[in-house]
Design a protein around this motif. Structure first.
Motif, PDB file in Angstrom:
ATOM      1  N   PHE A 162       0.656  -1.314   0.247  1.00  0.00           N
ATOM      2  CA  PHE A 162      -0.025   0.064   0.004  1.00  0.00           C
ATOM      3  C   PHE A 162       0.833   1.215   0.001  1.00  0.00           C
ATOM      4  O   PHE A 162       0.060   2.398  -0.067  1.00  0.00           O
ATOM      5  CB  PHE A 162      -1.117   0.036   1.207  1.00  0.00           C
ATOM      6  N   SER A 175      -0.251   3.620  -4.720  1.00  0.00           N
ATOM      7  CA  SER A 175      -0.588   2.351  -4.256  1.00  0.00           C
ATOM      8  C   SER A 175      -1.829   1.964  -5.133  1.00  0.00           C
ATOM      9  O   SER A 175      -2.557   2.678  -5.493  1.00  0.00           O
ATOM     10  CB  SER A 175      -0.838   2.422  -2.903  1.00  0.00           C
ATOM     11  N   LEU A 177      -4.671   0.733  -3.808  1.00  0.00           N
ATOM     12  CA  LEU A 177      -5.792   1.478  -3.247  1.00  0.00           C
ATOM     13  C   LEU A 177      -5.954   2.924  -3.688  1.00  0.00           C
ATOM     14  O   LEU A 177      -7.396   3.137  -3.772  1.00  0.00           O
ATOM     15  CB  LEU A 177      -5.552   1.450  -1.740  1.00  0.00           C
ATOM     16  N   GLU A 178      -4.858   3.753  -3.660  1.00  0.00           N
ATOM     17  CA  GLU A 178      -5.167   4.964  -4.382  1.00  0.00           C
ATOM     18  C   GLU A 178      -5.804   4.970  -5.724  1.00  0.00           C
ATOM     19  O   GLU A 178      -6.333   6.003  -6.275  1.00  0.00           O
ATOM     20  CB  GLU A 178      -3.942   5.684  -4.284  1.00  0.00           C
ATOM     21  N   GLU A 180      -7.689   2.800  -7.210  1.00  0.00           N
ATOM     22  CA  GLU A 180      -8.921   2.280  -7.179  1.00  0.00           C
ATOM     23  C   GLU A 180      -9.841   3.706  -6.664  1.00  0.00           C
ATOM     24  O   GLU A 180     -10.982   3.862  -7.202  1.00  0.00           O
ATOM     25  CB  GLU A 180      -9.079   1.219  -6.311  1.00  0.00           C
ATOM     26  N   ILE A 181      -9.421   4.285  -5.611  1.00  0.00           N
ATOM     27  CA  ILE A 181     -10.149   5.427  -5.123  1.00  0.00           C
ATOM     28  C   ILE A 181     -10.315   6.398  -6.185  1.00  0.00           C
ATOM     29  O   ILE A 181     -11.369   7.071  -6.279  1.00  0.00           O
ATOM     30  CB  ILE A 181      -9.411   5.983  -3.789  1.00  0.00           C
TER      31      ILE A 181
END
Length: 206
Positions: A162, A175, A177-178, A180-181
């Motif tokens: 991450f 990352s 997650l970033e 996807e956000i």
């Protein structure tokens, strides 16, 4: 013809209080004449009132139409996004420490249960026992010299994956997650632009 003015709308703008939006608030303006740029920057486009909810969508077509009517000798060239989404943060409150602690504990327990169930499904303990037997020739129900480094490696691997340790970033690469956000926020903005465009006419700021 006084010249060409290049206009690039900001994709998104967040404001805290009710205010009067000017062209410089939602767009970047460029021209050979600084006087024209200064004059255009201070054009009033929209007044945010209590009637507005959380989102306002300003369309570039109406903005260009308004500028063309008031400045017929200027040629407007639009670059970039065609709409600006204005998000109004009304009465923004600080997050509750109790709620944050509850969510943190809930996520911690959920993550722990997920990891435990995964290791149970793949029979991780048996795998480590067999690995210990292959390396040492001895049977051991709890090969801690494998399990402890594996546990630390699991946590360190998640941190590296991450790319964050609290507020510290290890490198500039985003990352997963970033990413996807970002994709989620982009899809949300596209939805808002398509379904909730109020098409406010800039020449009638209210």
């Amino acid at each position: 013809m006084e010249g060409i003015v290049y206009l690039r709308l900001k994709r998104k703008l967040e404001i805290q209080n009710l205010m009067e939006l000017k062209l410089k608030d939602i767009a970047l303006i460029s021209s050979h004449s600084n006087e024209i740029v200064h004059e255009l920057e201070n054009i009033k486009l929209y007044r945010v009132t209590e009637k507005d909810k959380e989102l306002i969508v300003l369309d570039s077509f109406l903005i260009i139409k308004h500028l063309a009517q008031n400045y017929p000798n200027i040629e407007i060239q639009l670059l970039g996004p065609e709409q600006t989404i204005v998000k109004i943060n009304k009465n923004k409150k600080s997050p509750s420490i109790l709620i944050m602690a509850f969510v943190w504990i809930l996520l911690f327990i959920g993550t722990a249960m997920t990891i435990i169930n995964f290791h149970y499904d793949v029979s991780m303990q048996e795998v480590q026992q067999k690995l210990h037997f292959l390396l040492t020739g001895e049977e051991n129900e709890f090969p801690l010299w494998i399990q402890i480094p594996y546990s630390f490696g699991l946590g360190i691997g998640m941190i590296l994956f991450f790319n964050h340790w609290f507020n510290k970033r290890f490198n500039e690469e985003p990352s997963p997650l970033e990413v996807e956000i970002y994709n989620y926020q982009k899809s949300l903005d596209d939805y808002v632009s398509f379904h909730e465009n109020k098409l406010n006419d800039p020449k009638h700021p209210h």
